[in-house]
Design a protein around this motif. Structure first.
Motif, PDB file in Angstrom:
ATOM      1  N   GLU A   1       0.815  -1.215   0.000  1.00 28.89           N
ATOM      2  CA  GLU A   1       0.000   0.000   0.000  1.00 28.89           C
ATOM      3  C   GLU A   1       0.849   1.266   0.000  1.00 28.89           C
ATOM      4  O   GLU A   1       0.477   2.269  -0.609  1.00 28.89           O
ATOM      5  CB  GLU A   1      -0.942  -0.004   1.212  1.00 28.89           C
ATOM      6  N   GLU A   2       1.984   1.221   0.678  1.00 31.15           N
ATOM      7  CA  GLU A   2       2.844   2.404   0.763  1.00 31.15           C
ATOM      8  C   GLU A   2       3.740   2.587  -0.453  1.00 31.15           C
ATOM      9  O   GLU A   2       4.020   3.717  -0.853  1.00 31.15           O
ATOM     10  CB  GLU A   2       3.747   2.318   2.000  1.00 31.15           C
ATOM     11  N   ILE A   3       4.204   1.495  -1.028  1.00 28.07           N
ATOM     12  CA  ILE A   3       5.242   1.583  -2.067  1.00 28.07           C
ATOM     13  C   ILE A   3       4.733   1.173  -3.444  1.00 28.07           C
ATOM     14  O   ILE A   3       4.812   1.933  -4.404  1.00 28.07           O
ATOM     15  CB  ILE A   3       6.468   0.707  -1.694  1.00 28.07           C
ATOM     16  N   VAL A   4       4.214  -0.037  -3.552  1.00 25.50           N
ATOM     17  CA  VAL A   4       3.925  -0.623  -4.860  1.00 25.50           C
ATOM     18  C   VAL A   4       2.677  -0.021  -5.509  1.00 25.50           C
ATOM     19  O   VAL A   4       2.717   0.394  -6.671  1.00 25.50           O
ATOM     20  CB  VAL A   4       3.794  -2.158  -4.745  1.00 25.50           C
ATOM     21  N   HIS A   5       1.576   0.019  -4.780  1.00 32.67           N
ATOM     22  CA  HIS A   5       0.338   0.516  -5.383  1.00 32.67           C
ATOM     23  C   HIS A   5       0.430   1.982  -5.838  1.00 32.67           C
ATOM     24  O   HIS A   5      -0.029   2.299  -6.939  1.00 32.67           O
ATOM     25  CB  HIS A   5      -0.852   0.297  -4.456  1.00 32.67           C
ATOM     26  N   PRO A   6       1.011   2.875  -5.035  1.00 38.85           N
ATOM     27  CA  PRO A   6       1.128   4.258  -5.527  1.00 38.85           C
ATOM     28  C   PRO A   6       1.969   4.354  -6.809  1.00 38.85           C
ATOM     29  O   PRO A   6       1.647   5.131  -7.709  1.00 38.85           O
ATOM     30  CB  PRO A   6       1.813   5.001  -4.367  1.00 38.85           C
ATOM     31  N   TYR A   7       3.024   3.550  -6.885  1.00 37.32           N
ATOM     32  CA  TYR A   7       3.858   3.553  -8.078  1.00 37.32           C
ATOM     33  C   TYR A   7       3.060   3.019  -9.272  1.00 37.32           C
ATOM     34  O   TYR A   7       3.103   3.589 -10.362  1.00 37.32           O
ATOM     35  CB  TYR A   7       5.109   2.697  -7.824  1.00 37.32           C
TER      36      TYR A   7
ATOM     37  N   LEU B   1       3.354  -3.774 -14.249  1.00 47.20           N
ATOM     38  CA  LEU B   1       4.361  -2.986 -13.542  1.00 47.20           C
ATOM     39  C   LEU B   1       5.764  -3.352 -14.036  1.00 47.20           C
ATOM     40  O   LEU B   1       6.592  -2.482 -14.282  1.00 47.20           O
ATOM     41  CB  LEU B   1       4.242  -3.223 -12.035  1.00 47.20           C
ATOM     42  N   ARG B   2       5.994  -4.645 -14.228  1.00 45.84           N
ATOM     43  CA  ARG B   2       7.301  -5.084 -14.743  1.00 45.84           C
ATOM     44  C   ARG B   2       7.549  -4.505 -16.140  1.00 45.84           C
ATOM     45  O   ARG B   2       8.661  -4.065 -16.447  1.00 45.84           O
ATOM     46  CB  ARG B   2       7.379  -6.609 -14.788  1.00 45.84           C
ATOM     47  N   ALA B   3       6.524  -4.484 -16.968  1.00 40.91           N
ATOM     48  CA  ALA B   3       6.669  -3.999 -18.344  1.00 40.91           C
ATOM     49  C   ALA B   3       6.870  -2.478 -18.410  1.00 40.91           C
ATOM     50  O   ALA B   3       7.407  -1.976 -19.394  1.00 40.91           O
ATOM     51  CB  ALA B   3       5.445  -4.393 -19.168  1.00 40.91           C
ATOM     52  N   ASN B   4       6.449  -1.768 -17.375  1.00 44.86           N
ATOM     53  CA  ASN B   4       6.497  -0.308 -17.407  1.00 44.86           C
ATOM     54  C   ASN B   4       7.506   0.303 -16.441  1.00 44.86           C
ATOM     55  O   ASN B   4       7.455   1.504 -16.169  1.00 44.86           O
ATOM     56  CB  ASN B   4       5.103   0.260 -17.109  1.00 44.86           C
ATOM     57  N   THR B   5       8.412  -0.526 -15.918  1.00 43.83           N
ATOM     58  CA  THR B   5       9.447  -0.032 -15.019  1.00 43.83           C
ATOM     59  C   THR B   5      10.787  -0.651 -15.401  1.00 43.83           C
ATOM     60  O   THR B   5      10.835  -1.710 -16.018  1.00 43.83           O
ATOM     61  CB  THR B   5       9.136  -0.385 -13.540  1.00 43.83           C
ATOM     62  N   SER B   6      11.833   0.002 -14.979  1.00 40.97           N
ATOM     63  CA  SER B   6      13.178  -0.517 -15.243  1.00 40.97           C
ATOM     64  C   SER B   6      13.614  -1.438 -14.110  1.00 40.97           C
ATOM     65  O   SER B   6      13.027  -1.439 -13.022  1.00 40.97           O
ATOM     66  CB  SER B   6      14.167   0.643 -15.365  1.00 40.97           C
ATOM     67  N   THR B   7      14.666  -2.181 -14.366  1.00 42.79           N
ATOM     68  CA  THR B   7      15.254  -3.037 -13.333  1.00 42.79           C
ATOM     69  C   THR B   7      15.664  -2.206 -12.129  1.00 42.79           C
ATOM     70  O   THR B   7      15.443  -2.599 -10.981  1.00 42.79           O
ATOM     71  CB  THR B   7      16.470  -3.790 -13.902  1.00 42.79           C
ATOM     72  N   VAL B   8      16.234  -1.056 -12.380  1.00 47.29           N
ATOM     73  CA  VAL B   8      16.678  -0.173 -11.288  1.00 47.29           C
ATOM     74  C   VAL B   8      15.481   0.279 -10.454  1.00 47.29           C
ATOM     75  O   VAL B   8      15.543   0.281  -9.215  1.00 47.29           O
ATOM     76  CB  VAL B   8      17.462   1.037 -11.846  1.00 47.29           C
ATOM     77  N   GLU B   9      14.382   0.648 -11.107  1.00 48.34           N
ATOM     78  CA  GLU B   9      13.182   1.064 -10.374  1.00 48.34           C
ATOM     79  C   GLU B   9      12.654  -0.076  -9.502  1.00 48.34           C
ATOM     80  O   GLU B   9      12.289   0.137  -8.339  1.00 48.34           O
ATOM     81  CB  GLU B   9      12.078   1.497 -11.337  1.00 48.34           C
TER      82      GLU B   9
END
Length: 183
Positions: free
Chosen positions: A51-57, A122-130
């Motif tokens: 709720e704090e990290i993943v969903h907002p991203y 989320l995997r498709a729209n973010t980088s490994t670093v993110e």
């Protein structure tokens, strides 16, 4: 700790949660309470971190992220309510096992929804670093998360506002109960 992808971390935690449900269901009667406490702790810190990290991203990065996340948050609220009801009633309540089965079904459907609708996008729209940075943030959030369910705190803002005080209260309550020899 080795760098880790947040999605791999969360999927592994989903597996651990399934194992903890098995542990509760297979525990000898005298150990059900302790096993249920471990399950509760894992579910509580896991959901708070999402709720704090993943969903907002996800809300920001995904097409229709708002809709995807809204569905997950509604599921999380329902699961927290079920978990809280089970805790209030206690493991000796005659309805405990039916409630646990309902909770397990609900949590399984919720995890499947994340794994099917949120995590691949989320995997498709973010980088490994993110994703590695999110994994580190999830671990940090879990270390400060409440260890009991608190329905109504499903937003990142509510978790940030209420999470640490609730976590401190939960952990103090646990220490007092242990000192008194209670569950």
């Amino acid at each position: 700790m080795a760098e880790q992808d947040v999605i791999d971390l969360l999927v592994a935690q989903h597996g651990r949660i399934r194992d903890l449900f098995d542990e509760v269901e297979q525990a000898p009667v005298e150990n059900v309470g302790e096993a249920f406490d471990r399950l509760t702790r894992m579910l509580s810190v896991h959901e708070t971190a999402e709720e704090e990290i993943v969903h907002p991203y996800a809300r920001r990065k995904l097409d229709n992220g708002q809709g995807v996340v809204a569905d997950r948050l509604a599921e999380e609220n329902k699961a927290k309510r079920l978990l809280l009801d089970l805790h209030k009633a206690g493991v000796d309540d005659p309805r405990f096992w039916d409630g646990l089965a309902e909770l397990r079904t609900f949590v399984t459907v919720h995890a499947r929804g994340e794994e099917r609708y949120e995590f691949p996008r989320l995997r498709a729209n973010t980088s490994t670093v993110e994703r590695r940075a999110m994994a580190a943030a999830v671990r940090a959030a879990e270390s400060l998360a409440p260890v009991r369910p608190h329905p109504g705190t499903e937003s990142a803002a509510m978790n940030m506002l209420m999470g640490t005080p609730l976590a401190l209260m939960d952990r103090a309550r646990e220490m007092i109960r242990k000192a008194l020899g209670k569950r």
